[in-house]
Design a protein around this motif. Structure first.
Motif, PDB file in Angstrom:
ATOM      1  N   UNK A 145      51.222  11.319  22.237  1.00  0.00           N
ATOM      2  CA  UNK A 145      50.945  10.522  23.402  1.00  0.00           C
ATOM      3  C   UNK A 145      51.981  10.104  24.681  1.00  0.00           C
ATOM      4  N   UNK A 146      53.220  10.693  24.367  1.00  0.00           N
ATOM      5  CA  UNK A 146      54.132  11.053  25.674  1.00  0.00           C
ATOM      6  C   UNK A 146      52.591  11.114  27.178  1.00  0.00           C
ATOM      7  N   UNK A 147      53.280   9.848  28.103  1.00  0.00           N
ATOM      8  CA  UNK A 147      52.888   9.852  29.285  1.00  0.00           C
ATOM      9  C   UNK A 147      54.487  10.502  30.515  1.00  0.00           C
ATOM     10  N   UNK A 148      54.575  11.211  31.231  1.00  0.00           N
ATOM     11  CA  UNK A 148      55.617  12.065  32.200  1.00  0.00           C
ATOM     12  C   UNK A 148      54.564  11.846  33.986  1.00  0.00           C
ATOM     13  N   UNK A 149      55.150  11.009  34.244  1.00  0.00           N
ATOM     14  CA  UNK A 149      54.557  10.405  36.209  1.00  0.00           C
ATOM     15  C   UNK A 149      55.521  10.456  36.458  1.00  0.00           C
ATOM     16  N   UNK A 150      55.181  11.091  37.540  1.00  0.00           N
ATOM     17  CA  UNK A 150      56.307  10.577  38.199  1.00  0.00           C
ATOM     18  C   UNK A 150      57.404  10.634  39.344  1.00  0.00           C
ATOM     19  N   UNK A 151      58.481  11.733  38.210  1.00  0.00           N
ATOM     20  CA  UNK A 151      59.254  11.743  38.155  1.00  0.00           C
ATOM     21  C   UNK A 151      60.182  12.968  39.475  1.00  0.00           C
ATOM     22  N   UNK A 152      61.390  12.366  39.748  1.00  0.00           N
ATOM     23  CA  UNK A 152      61.927  13.406  40.461  1.00  0.00           C
ATOM     24  C   UNK A 152      62.131  15.123  40.100  1.00  0.00           C
ATOM     25  N   UNK A 153      61.902  15.207  38.364  1.00  0.00           N
ATOM     26  CA  UNK A 153      62.234  16.553  38.652  1.00  0.00           C
ATOM     27  C   UNK A 153      61.161  17.077  37.476  1.00  0.00           C
ATOM     28  N   UNK A 154      61.229  17.886  36.174  1.00  0.00           N
ATOM     29  CA  UNK A 154      60.524  17.923  35.086  1.00  0.00           C
ATOM     30  C   UNK A 154      59.994  16.729  34.818  1.00  0.00           C
ATOM     31  N   UNK A 155      58.559  16.712  34.252  1.00  0.00           N
ATOM     32  CA  UNK A 155      57.597  15.511  33.515  1.00  0.00           C
ATOM     33  C   UNK A 155      58.446  15.582  32.050  1.00  0.00           C
ATOM     34  N   UNK A 156      58.996  16.764  31.644  1.00  0.00           N
ATOM     35  CA  UNK A 156      59.702  16.686  30.064  1.00  0.00           C
ATOM     36  C   UNK A 156      60.201  18.621  30.035  1.00  0.00           C
ATOM     37  N   UNK A 157      61.422  17.962  29.950  1.00  0.00           N
ATOM     38  CA  UNK A 157      61.994  20.101  29.962  1.00  0.00           C
ATOM     39  C   UNK A 157      62.685  19.114  28.904  1.00  0.00           C
TER      40      UNK A 157
END
Length: 338
Positions: free
Chosen positions: A31-43
């Motif tokens: 259920x992770x939402x990772x959007x619009x980040x300057x680098x990776x959504x998930x690292x």
């Protein structure tokens, strides 16, 4: 990580450094939402003194400045990856990029039905955890690689895998469309084991290269069944280095790619069985491979590839549709899977 939104950050959305010096490392994301980040959504950077397990379920990775998810792992034992219900769209580089090194074997699974897979195959999920993780389902990797820096090397889903023992990758029901580089790219090397890549009921369309599988192992096997690989610059490429390459293709629709439909390169192996339909082996073929701008089927290397009982768009097929020694007789006179 459960049901969180990590968006619009100057760096990565989720940054996880996990180290288990003497035991297993387990990473569960749902259920992770990772959007619009300057680098990776998930690292994620994970090391395990024994086995490593990563499960990503019902996760959205959208419009990030680098990859949707970038996963590094190093396991002294085995490494297991499950992606189910993952959406990676509009990321500047890869949708999801897994870079894994294991002293044992590597097993990767992308698709629905993960709960049934995890318990018997991975053997580490306690009772009730599948319900905690969520439903999962088919995954999509669309319109990734939007930056203009080396776009041909980007992919919707990329796996760079190095193992001492066997490697098994299964991708089923995924949609991998409109990526500037590859829809799916598996680059796998095994020092002392074998490699199997299974592609079942996937779609790869509108990419520079729909599907690329390149392997280095004693024996490599690629099984492609029920896929649609259409309207890419190139359709499917398979290349291997080692003692043997076995390729099985059935019920695929590989059509209307700008250049070539299927390319199989066996120059790096000693023996092979290329089977897109072979009467002698009792396999039907029933692929539809036509409308590609270059060759419909390219076979690079010695010996003969079998591609019998397929539809080539015309009856009879024409010699310029093929390159290399390809046994395409008999052929189908109608499309088996329009």
């Amino acid at each position: 990580v459960k049901d969180v939104s990590l968006s619009s950050n100057d760096g990565a959305g989720l940054l996880a450094n996990v180290s288990a010096d003497a035991g297993d490392a387990t990473i569960l994301i749902s259920g992770l939402l990772a959007a619009g980040n300057e680098q990776a959504g998930a690292l994620i950077d994970a090391d395990a003194g024994s086995n490593l397990y990563l499960v990503m379920i019902d996760t959205e990775l959208t419009d990030n400045g680098l990859q949707g998810a970038r996963i590094f792992s190093d396991a002294d034992g085995d490494a297991f990856f499950v992606l189910s219900g993952v959406t990676a769209t509009g990321n500047a580089r890869h949708g999801v990029w897994i870079d894994a090194d294991a002293s044992g074997e590597i097993i990767g699974y992308v698709g629905a039905g993960f709960a049934d897979l995890i318990a018997p195959e991975l053997g580490f999920v306690p009772a009730g955890l599948a319900n905690w993780l969520g439903e999962g389902g088919a995954s999509t990797f669309i319109q990734n690689g939007l930056d203009v820096d080396n776009p041909g090397n980007r992919a919707g889903l990329r796996m760079d895998l190095l193992a001492e023992s066997d490697i098994l990758v299964t991708v089923t029901g995924a949609v991998m469309n409109a990526n500037t580089g590859r829809g799916f790219h598996a680059n796998a090397e095994s020092d002392s084991g074998n490699i199997t890549v299974n592609l079942f009921d996937n779609m790869a369309s509108g990419n520079q290269l729909g599907v690329l599988v390149d392997t280095f192992a004693a024996v490599s096997a690629v099984n492609a069944v029920g896929n649609v690989i259409a309207s890419n610059t190139n359709g499917m490429w398979i290349v291997a280095v080692g003692e043997r390459l076995d390729v099985f293709g059935a019920g695929n629709r590989i059509i209307n790619n700008d250049n070539h439909g299927v390319t199989v390169n066996v120059n790096g192996v000693t023996s092979h069985d290329i089977n897109f339909g072979n009467d002698a082996a009792g396999t039907a073929g029933h692929n539809a491979i036509f409308g590609n701008g270059g060759r419909d089927f390219r076979f690079l290397g010695g010996g003969t590839a079998f591609a019998q009982n397929n539809w080539w768009g015309i009856d009879p097929p024409a010699a310029p549709q093929f390159m290399g020694s390809v046994n395409f007789t008999p052929w189908l006179t109608t499309d088996p899977n329009p």
